[in-house]
Design a protein around this motif. Structure first.
Motif, PDB file in Angstrom:
ATOM      1  N   ASN A 200       0.824  -1.220   0.000  1.00 30.75           N
ATOM      2  CA  ASN A 200       0.000   0.000   0.000  1.00 30.75           C
ATOM      3  C   ASN A 200       0.853   1.263   0.000  1.00 30.75           C
ATOM      4  N   ASP A 201       2.131   1.129   0.330  1.00 29.22           N
ATOM      5  CA  ASP A 201       3.006   2.303   0.351  1.00 29.22           C
ATOM      6  C   ASP A 201       3.067   2.981  -1.008  1.00 29.22           C
ATOM      7  N   TYR A 202       3.032   2.165  -2.075  1.00 27.96           N
ATOM      8  CA  TYR A 202       3.076   2.734  -3.431  1.00 27.96           C
ATOM      9  C   TYR A 202       1.848   3.601  -3.689  1.00 27.96           C
ATOM     10  N   ALA A 205       1.941   6.856  -1.600  1.00 23.26           N
ATOM     11  CA  ALA A 205       2.850   7.845  -2.195  1.00 23.26           C
ATOM     12  C   ALA A 205       2.234   8.467  -3.446  1.00 23.26           C
ATOM     13  N   ALA A 206       1.523   7.649  -4.247  1.00 21.93           N
ATOM     14  CA  ALA A 206       0.883   8.167  -5.458  1.00 21.93           C
ATOM     15  C   ALA A 206      -0.242   9.136  -5.108  1.00 21.93           C
ATOM     16  N   ASN A 207      -1.002   8.817  -4.049  1.00 24.03           N
ATOM     17  CA  ASN A 207      -2.076   9.725  -3.627  1.00 24.03           C
ATOM     18  C   ASN A 207      -1.526  11.062  -3.171  1.00 24.03           C
ATOM     19  N   ASN A 212      -4.344  10.049 -10.102  1.00 25.88           N
ATOM     20  CA  ASN A 212      -5.724   9.574 -10.136  1.00 25.88           C
ATOM     21  C   ASN A 212      -5.759   8.048 -10.303  1.00 25.88           C
ATOM     22  N   TRP A 213      -6.987   7.492 -10.438  1.00 24.59           N
ATOM     23  CA  TRP A 213      -7.146   6.036 -10.495  1.00 24.59           C
ATOM     24  C   TRP A 213      -6.427   5.438 -11.703  1.00 24.59           C
ATOM     25  N   PHE A 214      -6.576   6.072 -12.855  1.00 28.88           N
ATOM     26  CA  PHE A 214      -5.935   5.534 -14.062  1.00 28.88           C
ATOM     27  C   PHE A 214      -4.417   5.562 -13.932  1.00 28.88           C
ATOM     28  N   GLN A 215      -3.876   6.605 -13.389  1.00 31.71           N
ATOM     29  CA  GLN A 215      -2.423   6.691 -13.219  1.00 31.71           C
ATOM     30  C   GLN A 215      -1.909   5.646 -12.231  1.00 31.71           C
ATOM     31  N   ARG A 216      -2.660   5.438 -11.142  1.00 34.60           N
ATOM     32  CA  ARG A 216      -2.255   4.407 -10.179  1.00 34.60           C
ATOM     33  C   ARG A 216      -2.344   3.022 -10.791  1.00 34.60           C
ATOM     34  N   THR A 217      -3.371   2.817 -11.626  1.00 33.34           N
ATOM     35  CA  THR A 217      -3.556   1.490 -12.231  1.00 33.34           C
ATOM     36  C   THR A 217      -2.456   1.175 -13.224  1.00 33.34           C
ATOM     37  N   PHE A 218      -2.159   2.123 -14.113  1.00 29.99           N
ATOM     38  CA  PHE A 218      -1.229   1.834 -15.207  1.00 29.99           C
ATOM     39  C   PHE A 218       0.232   2.085 -14.845  1.00 29.99           C
ATOM     40  N   HIS A 219       0.482   2.735 -13.723  1.00 29.29           N
ATOM     41  CA  HIS A 219       1.869   2.988 -13.322  1.00 29.29           C
ATOM     42  C   HIS A 219       2.284   2.216 -12.068  1.00 29.29           C
ATOM     43  N   ILE A 220       1.299   1.646 -11.359  1.00 26.35           N
ATOM     44  CA  ILE A 220       1.625   0.873 -10.153  1.00 26.35           C
ATOM     45  C   ILE A 220       1.059  -0.552 -10.258  1.00 26.35           C
ATOM     46  N   THR A 221      -0.260  -0.652 -10.393  1.00 23.68           N
ATOM     47  CA  THR A 221      -0.907  -1.962 -10.321  1.00 23.68           C
ATOM     48  C   THR A 221      -0.459  -2.888 -11.444  1.00 23.68           C
TER      49      THR A 221
END
Length: 312
Positions: A200-202, A205-207, A212-221
């Protein structure tokens, strides 16, 4: 000098005792593993070696056959049904594997949400994997029936004339792909495990950075889920090229309509156990083995560019 000799003797005895104990433990280990080793040799290695020889013979179950060299392989290249089975199998693999990954990741992300009763939803999506393929085939034959099937009945309600799903050469393979996607619950569970392994640290840090959701999805998840995607990609390709039970049950082994559901392993099975052309079937099996090995090596080679592991 005498004392040194007295000390050397016990040391030598200790070394000898340790060596005997080590050898004894190795023998014990081999004895415990021997049932598995014997099974590996008798049921895997020996048939593998024998099948190589059979692929160069006219061997059948009813007669020993003769050595014919590359004749089986040459005959395969001029066999229209063999080429049709390759075409059907590649079509299935090209569409099913990417779709199973996309739907699997999407479902896993939905089922990873923190909402009430999520364990019930996870169970519901996993249940289809527990249903035998024969039962799945019977169920979907009823659902896709052009006359009284539920799917065509629903389409009629909204003014759409449904096709003859399994009776149409155009729609038979898409129907099979849709049926197979219904049972991807096992890979969804693996994706869920991969999502649970992402720290969850990633996301925190992104928040903080305003992602946003798309950036977290495509750059982290997605990047951190690529090891799991890589595993399911390899297993999906192998499974797609070995597709057998579902189409064989749907068509009673006939591959109809117009051999549009005749897959490679189905034709291999027919040659080996229906026409008793075991040498011909062995040649087909080795071609399939080589193709799967080449594809697996290519996937492993490409994984260095797109698979990302945490901490690297």
């Amino acid at each position: 000098m005498k004392i040194e000799r007295m000390n050397a003797k016990p040391i030598q005895e200790i070394k000898t005792t340790k060596k005997k104990a080590h050898v004894s433990s190795e023998i014990t280990g081999v004895l415990f593993a021997s049932p598995w080793l014997i099974g590996l040799f008798l049921f895997y290695l020996l048939p593998l070696i024998v099948s190589i020889y059979f692929s160069f013979t006219s061997y059948s179950i009813l007669r020993p056959g003769e050595f014919i060299g590359l004749q089986n392989y040459q005959e395969l290249l001029s066999d229209d049904l063999f080429l049709k089975s390759i075409s059907n199998t590649i079509y299935f693999a090209v569409f099913y594997v990417p779709l199973s990954i996309m739907f699997g990741v999407g479902l896993a992300m939905l089922l990873n949400m923190k909402i009430k009763g999520m364990s019930i939803y996870r169970t519901l999506f996993f249940l289809p994997t527990l249903v035998p393929h024969v039962a799945i085939a019977v169920l979907w034959m009823w659902l896709l029936n052009p006359g009284f099937g539920l799917i065509n009945g629903f389409l009629d309600m909204i003014g759409i004339s449904g096709p003859s799903w399994l009776g149409s050469e155009k729609w038979s393979k898409p129907s099979l792909i849709f049926m197979s996607l219904w049972g991807i619950g096992q890979s969804v569970v693996i994706y869920l495990a991969g999502l649970g392994d992402i720290s969850n640290d990633y996301y925190e840090a992104a928040n903080i950075d305003g992602a946003n959701w798309f950036q977290r999805t495509f750059h982290i998840t997605i990047p951190l889920l690529t090891p799991v995607i890589f595993y399911n990609l390899v297993m999906g390709v192998i499974g797609a090229f070995q597709q057998f039970t579902l189409p064989y049950t749907l068509t009673q082994g006939q591959g109809k309509p117009a051999n549009s559901l005749t897959f490679y392993v189905m034709y291999l099975y027919d040659n080996g156990f229906k026409y008793f052309r075991m040498g011909y079937a062995s040649a087909m099996a080795w071609i399939l083995f080589v193709v799967i090995m080449i594809l697996t090596v290519l996937i492993f080679w490409s994984s260095k560019r797109w698979v990302h592991y945490q901490g690297k």
